[in-house]
Design a protein around this motif. Sequence first.
Motif, PDB file in Angstrom:
ATOM      1  N   LYS A 156       5.033  -2.238 -11.193  1.00 62.21           N
ATOM      2  CA  LYS A 156       6.344  -1.714 -10.794  1.00 62.21           C
ATOM      3  C   LYS A 156       7.389  -1.958 -11.878  1.00 62.21           C
ATOM      4  CE  LYS A 156       5.478  -2.246  -5.817  1.00 62.21           C
ATOM      5  NZ  LYS A 156       5.648  -3.101  -4.630  1.00 62.21           N
TER       6      LYS A 156
ATOM      7  N   LYS B 211       0.847  -1.206   0.000  1.00 61.48           N
ATOM      8  CA  LYS B 211       0.000   0.000   0.000  1.00 61.48           C
ATOM      9  C   LYS B 211       0.881   1.255   0.000  1.00 61.48           C
ATOM     10  CE  LYS B 211      -1.846   1.370   3.875  1.00 61.48           C
ATOM     11  NZ  LYS B 211      -2.690   1.475   5.098  1.00 61.48           N
TER      12      LYS B 211
ATOM     13  N   GLU C  93      -3.293   4.502 -11.595  1.00 59.67           N
ATOM     14  CA  GLU C  93      -2.974   3.099 -11.297  1.00 59.67           C
ATOM     15  C   GLU C  93      -2.426   2.962  -9.884  1.00 59.67           C
ATOM     16  OE1 GLU C  93      -1.297   0.461 -14.486  1.00 59.67           O
ATOM     17  OE2 GLU C  93      -0.944   2.392 -15.468  1.00 59.67           O
ATOM     18  N   ALA C  94      -1.556   3.871  -9.484  1.00 61.43           N
ATOM     19  CA  ALA C  94      -0.996   3.828  -8.135  1.00 61.43           C
ATOM     20  C   ALA C  94      -2.102   3.981  -7.095  1.00 61.43           C
ATOM     21  CB  ALA C  94       0.067   4.909  -7.967  1.00 61.43           C
ATOM     22  N   ASP C  95      -3.040   4.902  -7.351  1.00 62.24           N
ATOM     23  CA  ASP C  95      -4.176   5.087  -6.436  1.00 62.24           C
ATOM     24  C   ASP C  95      -5.011   3.808  -6.333  1.00 62.24           C
ATOM     25  OD1 ASP C  95      -3.715   7.697  -5.603  1.00 62.24           O
ATOM     26  OD2 ASP C  95      -4.867   8.578  -7.254  1.00 62.24           O
TER      27      ASP C  95
ATOM     28  N   ILE D  46       0.635  -5.803  -8.952  1.00 66.26           N
ATOM     29  CA  ILE D  46       1.425  -4.635  -8.554  1.00 66.26           C
ATOM     30  C   ILE D  46       2.890  -4.851  -8.935  1.00 66.26           C
ATOM     31  CG2 ILE D  46       1.994  -5.291  -6.163  1.00 66.26           C
ATOM     32  CD1 ILE D  46       1.497  -2.334  -5.407  1.00 66.26           C
TER      33      ILE D  46
ATOM     34  N   PHE E 104      -3.993   0.700  -6.783  1.00 69.39           N
ATOM     35  CA  PHE E 104      -3.277  -0.302  -5.991  1.00 69.39           C
ATOM     36  C   PHE E 104      -3.290   0.055  -4.500  1.00 69.39           C
ATOM     37  CE2 PHE E 104      -1.166  -1.593 -10.054  1.00 69.39           C
ATOM     38  CZ  PHE E 104      -1.564  -2.920 -10.003  1.00 69.39           C
ATOM     39  N   TYR E 105      -3.241   1.337  -4.202  1.00 69.06           N
ATOM     40  CA  TYR E 105      -3.326   1.748  -2.797  1.00 69.06           C
ATOM     41  C   TYR E 105      -4.641   1.246  -2.194  1.00 69.06           C
ATOM     42  CZ  TYR E 105      -3.028   4.665   1.384  1.00 69.06           C
ATOM     43  OH  TYR E 105      -2.962   5.096   2.693  1.00 69.06           O
TER      44      TYR E 105
ATOM     45  N   HIS F 203       4.050   1.469  -0.867  1.00 68.48           N
ATOM     46  CA  HIS F 203       4.791   1.560  -2.132  1.00 68.48           C
ATOM     47  C   HIS F 203       3.979   2.315  -3.179  1.00 68.48           C
ATOM     48  CE1 HIS F 203       7.493  -2.247  -1.402  1.00 68.48           C
ATOM     49  NE2 HIS F 203       7.849  -1.207  -0.674  1.00 68.48           N
ATOM     50  N   SER F 204       2.686   2.022  -3.227  1.00 68.55           N
ATOM     51  CA  SER F 204       1.819   2.694  -4.202  1.00 68.55           C
ATOM     52  C   SER F 204       1.838   4.204  -3.995  1.00 68.55           C
ATOM     53  CB  SER F 204       0.379   2.179  -4.063  1.00 68.55           C
ATOM     54  OG  SER F 204       0.326   0.784  -4.200  1.00 68.55           O
TER      55      SER F 204
ATOM     56  N   LYS G 281       3.497   7.066  -6.483  1.00 67.20           N
ATOM     57  CA  LYS G 281       2.625   8.166  -6.922  1.00 67.20           C
ATOM     58  C   LYS G 281       3.283   9.520  -6.662  1.00 67.20           C
ATOM     59  CE  LYS G 281      -1.728  10.449  -5.706  1.00 67.20           C
ATOM     60  NZ  LYS G 281      -2.957  10.387  -4.892  1.00 67.20           N
TER      61      LYS G 281
END
Length: 263
Positions: free
Chosen positions: A86, A21, A41-43, A82, A45-46, A23-24, A28
Amino acid sequence: MADHFVDRSLEEIRFWSRIMKEHSLFLKLGFNCDDTQLIREADRFYSIFENIENQSLAYSSDTDPQTIYDFNKVVHGAVCHIWAFKRKVLELIIHCKILGNNFPLLVDHVSREAAYFMKRLEQLNTGTLDPLPDAVINENVFFLKIMADHAKFINHLLDPSERKLVEQARDFSHDFDQLLFQAIDLDSMRPESLTQPLLDQFVDQNRVSVRQLRDFKKTAYELIEACRIKSIIPPLLADHVFREASHFLEILDSFELELSATK
């Protein structure tokens, strides 16, 4: 045995889902504002890993092992995705297709942690955790590089005027590189190196160094949180690397107990 499977699975998921979480969020924050697709995308995965973390906290030692087995498979799928995200970000950075503030080594670092998490979930669901001697070497090879990376990140994110802390971070980077090289040497000498005396010394030596690094990270976190030093390290990142060092130290402590029990 079923209880151990449930407890171990929940322990791993609770720790690593929070790491994924965060890392996302860190990725970002390192994107440029016009990298809107990557930010979305980062949001996403969070949110996914926040939900996984919350779900793991709703389970307990009494949860049916089949439920945890199925949960592990769901989490494994999320971690696979994820990890792929990455690696995509790493490719974009290395090929100069995006700019921003994410070091390539940092993106590789967080992808290695995702790969580790994936493998651990696979091992738990198939009942193929490494035997103790192999686990000692494998865990140290993985985590010593993680610790060496952390020292390098801290070194580069501290303000250059924080000369004493920069010097300490540089020293830790060198020390953990050396410990990693020793671990790789022991790895390459397997199976002959899987002896009780060598593993005892290996764990003891690394515990001392990890404890020192853990304490340095704790101090750095407290100083950053209190705005007493100059850096571009968010307090959450400082706490993040402190928690990973503490986790590694717990693993080494458990190895010491298990090795002592086999004497």
